[in-house]
Design an enzyme around this catalytic site. Structure first.
Site, PDB file in Angstrom:
ATOM      1  N   SER A  14      20.307 -27.761  10.759  1.00 19.71           N
ATOM      2  CA  SER A  14      20.494 -28.395  12.068  1.00 19.71           C
ATOM      3  C   SER A  14      21.383 -29.629  11.984  1.00 19.71           C
ATOM      4  O   SER A  14      22.250 -29.835  12.839  1.00 19.71           O
ATOM      5  CB  SER A  14      19.130 -28.749  12.672  1.00 19.71           C
ATOM      6  OG  SER A  14      18.373 -29.576  11.805  1.00 19.71           O
ATOM      7  N   TRP A  15      21.178 -30.475  10.948  1.00 20.32           N
ATOM      8  CA  TRP A  15      22.009 -31.674  10.850  1.00 20.32           C
ATOM      9  C   TRP A  15      23.451 -31.316  10.546  1.00 20.32           C
ATOM     10  O   TRP A  15      24.386 -31.912  11.078  1.00 20.32           O
ATOM     11  CB  TRP A  15      21.452 -32.648   9.816  1.00 20.32           C
ATOM     12  CG  TRP A  15      20.874 -33.874  10.440  1.00 20.32           C
ATOM     13  CD1 TRP A  15      19.579 -34.281  10.394  1.00 20.32           C
ATOM     14  CD2 TRP A  15      21.572 -34.845  11.248  1.00 20.32           C
ATOM     15  NE1 TRP A  15      19.416 -35.438  11.123  1.00 20.32           N
ATOM     16  CE2 TRP A  15      20.619 -35.811  11.650  1.00 20.32           C
ATOM     17  CE3 TRP A  15      22.889 -34.987  11.672  1.00 20.32           C
ATOM     18  CZ2 TRP A  15      20.952 -36.894  12.452  1.00 20.32           C
ATOM     19  CZ3 TRP A  15      23.224 -36.074  12.475  1.00 20.32           C
ATOM     20  CH2 TRP A  15      22.261 -37.009  12.852  1.00 20.32           C
ATOM     21  N   LYS A 194      10.898 -43.327   6.594  1.00 17.55           N
ATOM     22  CA  LYS A 194      10.427 -43.054   7.963  1.00 17.55           C
ATOM     23  C   LYS A 194       9.866 -41.645   8.092  1.00 17.55           C
ATOM     24  O   LYS A 194       9.000 -41.388   8.929  1.00 17.55           O
ATOM     25  CB  LYS A 194      11.543 -43.308   8.987  1.00 17.55           C
ATOM     26  CG  LYS A 194      12.878 -42.618   8.708  1.00 17.55           C
ATOM     27  CD  LYS A 194      13.051 -41.325   9.454  1.00 17.55           C
ATOM     28  CE  LYS A 194      14.438 -40.735   9.234  1.00 17.55           C
ATOM     29  NZ  LYS A 194      14.668 -39.474   9.926  1.00 17.55           N
ATOM     30  N   GLU A 284      11.321 -33.125   4.994  1.00 15.61           N
ATOM     31  CA  GLU A 284      11.775 -33.975   3.883  1.00 15.61           C
ATOM     32  C   GLU A 284      10.692 -34.954   3.429  1.00 15.61           C
ATOM     33  O   GLU A 284      10.621 -35.328   2.265  1.00 15.61           O
ATOM     34  CB  GLU A 284      13.024 -34.770   4.307  1.00 15.61           C
ATOM     35  CG  GLU A 284      14.277 -33.944   4.491  1.00 15.61           C
ATOM     36  CD  GLU A 284      15.033 -33.720   3.203  1.00 15.61           C
ATOM     37  OE1 GLU A 284      14.424 -33.850   2.114  1.00 15.61           O
ATOM     38  OE2 GLU A 284      16.234 -33.405   3.278  1.00 15.61           O
TER      39      GLU A 284
END
Length: 331
Positions: A14-15, A194, A284
């Site tokens: 997707s990225w 994050k 991730e």
């Protein structure tokens, strides 16, 4: 500035699809490497990636699609890596061309498991690429909202501000605003950390904790991130900037967050293996949790949220029990 420079995107997820979309707005041609031959054929025929962000339509005349990573890298001046960190080392082992004359930017939010290094450090140490030729592309930004052409913000970090400006200009558009940063290590660690806090947010949601607790955990999360990054790379930075706090919030709260989704499954009682099998994309934060926990054994930062997620994912501790204990350490 960037009109005569050539760009390559490495990855088929997707990225990678979102970055290819952004690049195609400002460039007449890009190279795009992906392993999946069927996906390449589908894009060439139907102008869509069949597996990720299928709503994005490409002008295929602008794409040099290839299943040969060496061909894509040889073509480019700037190479943007956008593959899961867990697969990076294996992909790089296929290289027969040199990276020494390339400018490398990473859109990977994770740690390379084989070396326990963030991607920029991995390229620097393993491939002897100077830091002024390494950069990072971070958020706060979800690929899915890029596909929908919703206003999004990027942070482009590089030791050489001119190279950061080139990438920022090339990715910018009507719905993409990009700013530059000189904190290449801090922003990359923040992008990795994050994801761990997003897993924690998902676990909390799966266990039935509400918004009140989530707000306290996110507040503690940004302070925990600040302590960790300060131990790793001490420099003047504002942890409340979008590259740190903004990226944490969007990953922790968004319905598009695969790490929050993964955590939510764990909180609802899924095993790690079953949650991974259920998801079509890599979380991730799963790999980042182990790396961050191990790294912090040397740094000694106070990280109760990372410790809690590690205990659940890697030590098999009961999520409900671990989070009940975690609530006592937050403020």
């Amino acid at each position: 500035m960037s009109e005569n420079l050539k760009f390559a995107v490495i990855g088929g997820g997707s990225w990678a699809t979102a970055i290819a979309k952004m690049l195609c707005v400002n460039l007449s041609e890009i190279a795009w490497y992906m392993r999946n031959d069927a996906a390449i054929e589908h894009i060439q025929k139907y102008k869509h990636n069949p597996n990720y962000l299928s709503s994005v339509e490409f002008d295929t005349h602008k794409l040099k699609l290839t299943n040969n990573i060496n061909e894509a890298i040889e073509y480019a001046d700037y190479v943007i890596f956008a593959i899961p960190s867990a697969f990076l080392d294996a992909e790089l082992k296929n290289l027969t061309v040199s990276l020494s004359n390339k400018i490398i930017f990473s859109a990977i939010k994770g740690i390379v498991p084989e070396t326990s290094l963030i991607v920029g450090e991995h390229f620097h140490i393993q491939y002897d690429i100077p830091y002024y030729n390494i950069g990072v592309i971070t958020g706060p930004c979800h690929a899915e909202e890029v596909a929908l052409e919703r206003l999004s913000y990027l942070t482009i970090a590089c030791g050489d501000p001119d190279k950061a400006k080139v990438v920022a200009k090339t990715l910018s558009g009507n719905y993409i605003k990009a700013k530059i940063s000189d904190d290449i290590i801090g922003t990359e660690y923040a992008a990795m950390l994050k994801n761990i806090y997003a897993i924690a947010a998902g676990i909390a949601h799966g266990l039935g904790y509400g918004d009140n607790f989530q707000s306290v955990m996110m507040s503690n999360g940004i302070r925990e991130m600040k302590k960790f990054i300060k131990k790793v790379h001490k420099m003047k930075r504002n942890i409340n900037d979008s590259a740190y706090l903004g990226d944490l919030l969007v990953t922790g709260y968004s319905v598009f967050s695969r790490n929050r989704m993964f955590g939510n499954m764990i909180g609802k009682g899924y095993t790690v293996k079953s949650a991974m099998m259920e998801m079509s994309m890599v979380a991730e934060g799963y790999y980042a949790t182990k790396s961050a926990y191990k790294l912090n054994q040397g740094y000694g930062a106070k990280t109760p949220i990372i410790d809690a997620v590690y205990a659940i994912l890697y030590e098999g501790k009961d999520a409900k029990t671990v989070f009940k204990k975690l609530t006592e350490s937050l403020d």
